[in-house]
Design an enzyme around this catalytic site. Structure first.
Site, PDB file in Angstrom:
ATOM      1  N   HIS A  15       0.850  -1.197   0.000  1.00  5.36           N
ATOM      2  CA  HIS A  15       0.000   0.000   0.000  1.00  5.36           C
ATOM      3  C   HIS A  15       0.885   1.246   0.000  1.00  5.36           C
ATOM      4  O   HIS A  15       1.370   1.675   1.045  1.00  5.36           O
ATOM      5  CB  HIS A  15      -0.920  -0.021   1.231  1.00  5.36           C
ATOM      6  CG  HIS A  15      -2.006   1.018   1.193  1.00  5.36           C
ATOM      7  ND1 HIS A  15      -3.330   0.720   1.415  1.00  5.36           N
ATOM      8  CD2 HIS A  15      -1.968   2.346   0.949  1.00  5.36           C
ATOM      9  CE1 HIS A  15      -4.050   1.822   1.307  1.00  5.36           C
ATOM     10  NE2 HIS A  15      -3.243   2.837   1.045  1.00  5.36           N
ATOM     11  N   ASP A  19       1.523   9.036  -6.227  1.00  5.19           N
ATOM     12  CA  ASP A  19       1.433  10.494  -6.124  1.00  5.19           C
ATOM     13  C   ASP A  19       1.666  11.004  -4.703  1.00  5.19           C
ATOM     14  O   ASP A  19       1.634  12.205  -4.464  1.00  5.19           O
ATOM     15  CB  ASP A  19       0.078  10.997  -6.655  1.00  5.19           C
ATOM     16  CG  ASP A  19      -1.105  10.267  -6.043  1.00  5.19           C
ATOM     17  OD1 ASP A  19      -0.958   9.082  -5.683  1.00  5.19           O
ATOM     18  OD2 ASP A  19      -2.178  10.872  -5.916  1.00  5.19           O
ATOM     19  N   GLY A 174      -9.630   7.883  -1.936  1.00  5.69           N
ATOM     20  CA  GLY A 174     -10.194   9.230  -1.845  1.00  5.69           C
ATOM     21  C   GLY A 174     -11.050   9.338  -0.605  1.00  5.69           C
ATOM     22  O   GLY A 174     -11.108   8.412   0.196  1.00  5.69           O
ATOM     23  N   HIS A 201      -9.784   0.733  -0.092  1.00  5.90           N
ATOM     24  CA  HIS A 201      -9.543   1.568   1.092  1.00  5.90           C
ATOM     25  C   HIS A 201     -10.829   1.556   1.927  1.00  5.90           C
ATOM     26  O   HIS A 201     -11.881   1.992   1.450  1.00  5.90           O
ATOM     27  CB  HIS A 201      -9.313   3.025   0.681  1.00  5.90           C
ATOM     28  CG  HIS A 201      -7.913   3.375   0.326  1.00  5.90           C
ATOM     29  ND1 HIS A 201      -7.354   3.073  -0.875  1.00  5.90           N
ATOM     30  CD2 HIS A 201      -6.957   4.048   1.034  1.00  5.90           C
ATOM     31  CE1 HIS A 201      -6.109   3.544  -0.910  1.00  5.90           C
ATOM     32  NE2 HIS A 201      -5.837   4.138   0.234  1.00  5.90           N
ATOM     33  N   GLU A 204     -10.935   3.533   7.559  1.00  7.07           N
ATOM     34  CA  GLU A 204      -9.924   4.522   7.912  1.00  7.07           C
ATOM     35  C   GLU A 204     -10.663   5.707   8.533  1.00  7.07           C
ATOM     36  O   GLU A 204     -10.577   5.944   9.730  1.00  7.07           O
ATOM     37  CB  GLU A 204      -9.151   4.932   6.645  1.00  7.07           C
ATOM     38  CG  GLU A 204      -8.036   5.922   6.882  1.00  7.07           C
ATOM     39  CD  GLU A 204      -7.379   6.373   5.566  1.00  7.07           C
ATOM     40  OE1 GLU A 204      -7.944   6.114   4.489  1.00  7.07           O
ATOM     41  OE2 GLU A 204      -6.313   7.007   5.644  1.00  7.07           O
ATOM     42  N   ASP A 293       1.876   3.972   2.831  1.00  9.17           N
ATOM     43  CA  ASP A 293       0.802   4.812   2.309  1.00  9.17           C
ATOM     44  C   ASP A 293       1.363   5.921   1.414  1.00  9.17           C
ATOM     45  O   ASP A 293       1.222   5.844   0.204  1.00  9.17           O
ATOM     46  CB  ASP A 293      -0.058   5.400   3.442  1.00  9.17           C
ATOM     47  CG  ASP A 293      -1.485   5.713   2.981  1.00  9.17           C
ATOM     48  OD1 ASP A 293      -1.842   5.314   1.853  1.00  9.17           O
ATOM     49  OD2 ASP A 293      -2.242   6.350   3.741  1.00  9.17           O
TER      50      ASP A 293
HETATM   51 ZN   LIG Z   1      -3.882   4.820   0.886  1.00  5.07          ZN
END
Ligand SMILES: [Zn+2]
Length: 354
Positions: A15, A19, A174, A201, A204, A293
């Site tokens: 993961h 960017d 996102g 995802h 979280e 991440d």
């Molecule tokens: Zn992530």
């Protein structure tokens, strides 16, 4: 465990966002080249600090804002190739032997590239980075659909089209709030029909219900973060724990949690390293993997994540080997390749540390 041993230990990251991991100096150079004038500073060290501070705000939504700057310089074939090659080089230099790097192709179309051209450029960059690193690292791409847009089915199709050319799977990412995974059900059904891997995802910013939807409605093989599975776990005063049905299902089906401790601290999903749920989840038998991440945005590396875990929980080579093997077992690679990585790279690498 000494820092030099941590650096030498074979590591696997499942993961990591392309960017979110650019070199600050590269951002500045590319911004000059493309006339992007909105960077907060043109000093690489100061820019690195700025990213980390902006991400430290404690909100996932603000954390995501920092990506406007990185995506702004990721709009040409040359820039994407360079950034992907540097990503592979930086990971290899950190002792990473296998990486799945994700990015959202739809965010790189501002200067006229097509989705296919974006994927081809990034793949070419990864191959170049592998070459420059003496083939010490293998990199695969995961294509991400953005939760707040409506292109996920198209990106799922792109994933299937490029699956034999360096793309290993799919993800959605996102802002989690207001964008539940089931909104993208057609994308996941398309991938299922084509026997294609995907992670989601979830768990979280939103709790267990998001993980439930990702696993049971959408069919995710892995969960990005997933730390809020603890909402479905009761820890008693004597240290024992009772698992709810969902937590039990995730544990019993070996659904990997792609845990990213530093990122969780920044977005408020965890308070500090010492109380981060990764250790509880590991002890309860969940398939836990350790991840970065966003290396630039979170100011981290795999070695630093190892270091934080060593300090917080006393982890040594045995636990890091276990976490690394778990990551390989959960990789979106064919089984013979996973076995080869474990038998020929990970196990011998840790044996050499003892
Ligand atoms: Zn992530």
């Amino acid at each position: 465990m000494h820092l030099s041993d941590i650096l030498r230990a074979p590591k696997v990251v499942l993961h990591d966002h392309l960017d979110g991991g650019l070199r600050p100096a590269t951002i500045i150079e590319l911004a000059r080249e493309y006339g992007y004038g909105l960077l907060p500073t043109e000093d690489p060290a100061a820019l690195a600090v700025w990213f980390r501070d902006a991400a430290d705000s404690g909100s996932l939504e603000r954390y995501l804002e920092t990506f406007a700057h990185t995506c702004a310089v990721m709009q040409t074939r040359e820039a994407l190739e360079r950034i992907a090659a540097e990503c592979a080089e930086d990971l290899a230099a950190d002792g990473v032997v296998y990486a799945e790097i994700r990015y959202a192709p739809e965010q790189h179309l501002e200067r006229g590239l097509t989705l296919d051209e974006v994927v081809e450029a990034v793949n070419a960059g990864f191959r170049e980075g592998e070459r420059r690193s003496g083939q010490k690292i293998t990199v695969r791409a995961l294509l991400t659909g953005m939760r707040h847009t409506d292109r996920s089915l198209e990106i799922a199709g792109l994933t299937v089209a490029h699956r034999d050319r360096g793309v290993a799977g799919f993800d959605i990412a996102g802002g989690e709030i207001g964008n539940p995974p089931a909104r993208h059900l057609p994308a996941f059904q398309h991938l299922k029909r084509h026997n294609c891997h995907f992670t989601i995802h979830a768990g979280e910013a939103v709790g267990a219900e998001s993980i439930h939807e990702a696993v049971q409605i959408c069919g995710a093989e892995r969960i990005g973060h997933g730390v809020r599975i603890t909402d479905d776990i009761t820890v008693h005063d004597d240290g024992t724990a009772t698992l709810g049905r969902l937590a039990e299902y995730v544990r019993d089906n070996r659904i990997a949690l792609e845990v990213c401790p530093t990122s969780n601290l920044q977005t408020g999903a965890a308070k500090d390293y010492a109380t981060h749920p990764i250790d509880l989840l590991r002890r309860l038998g969940f398939r836990v993997t350790l991840n970065t991440d966003n290396r630039l945005v979170s100011g981290t590396t795999m070695s630093q994540e190892f270091g934080h875990m060593a300090e917080a929980f006393g982890y040594g080579p045995e636990v890091f080997e276990e976490l690394t093997v778990a990551a390989v077992e959960s990789a979106f690679l064919p089984l013979p390749e996973r076995r080869r990585l474990i038998d020929e790279v990970v196990r011998p690498g840790y044996a050499a540390l003892r």
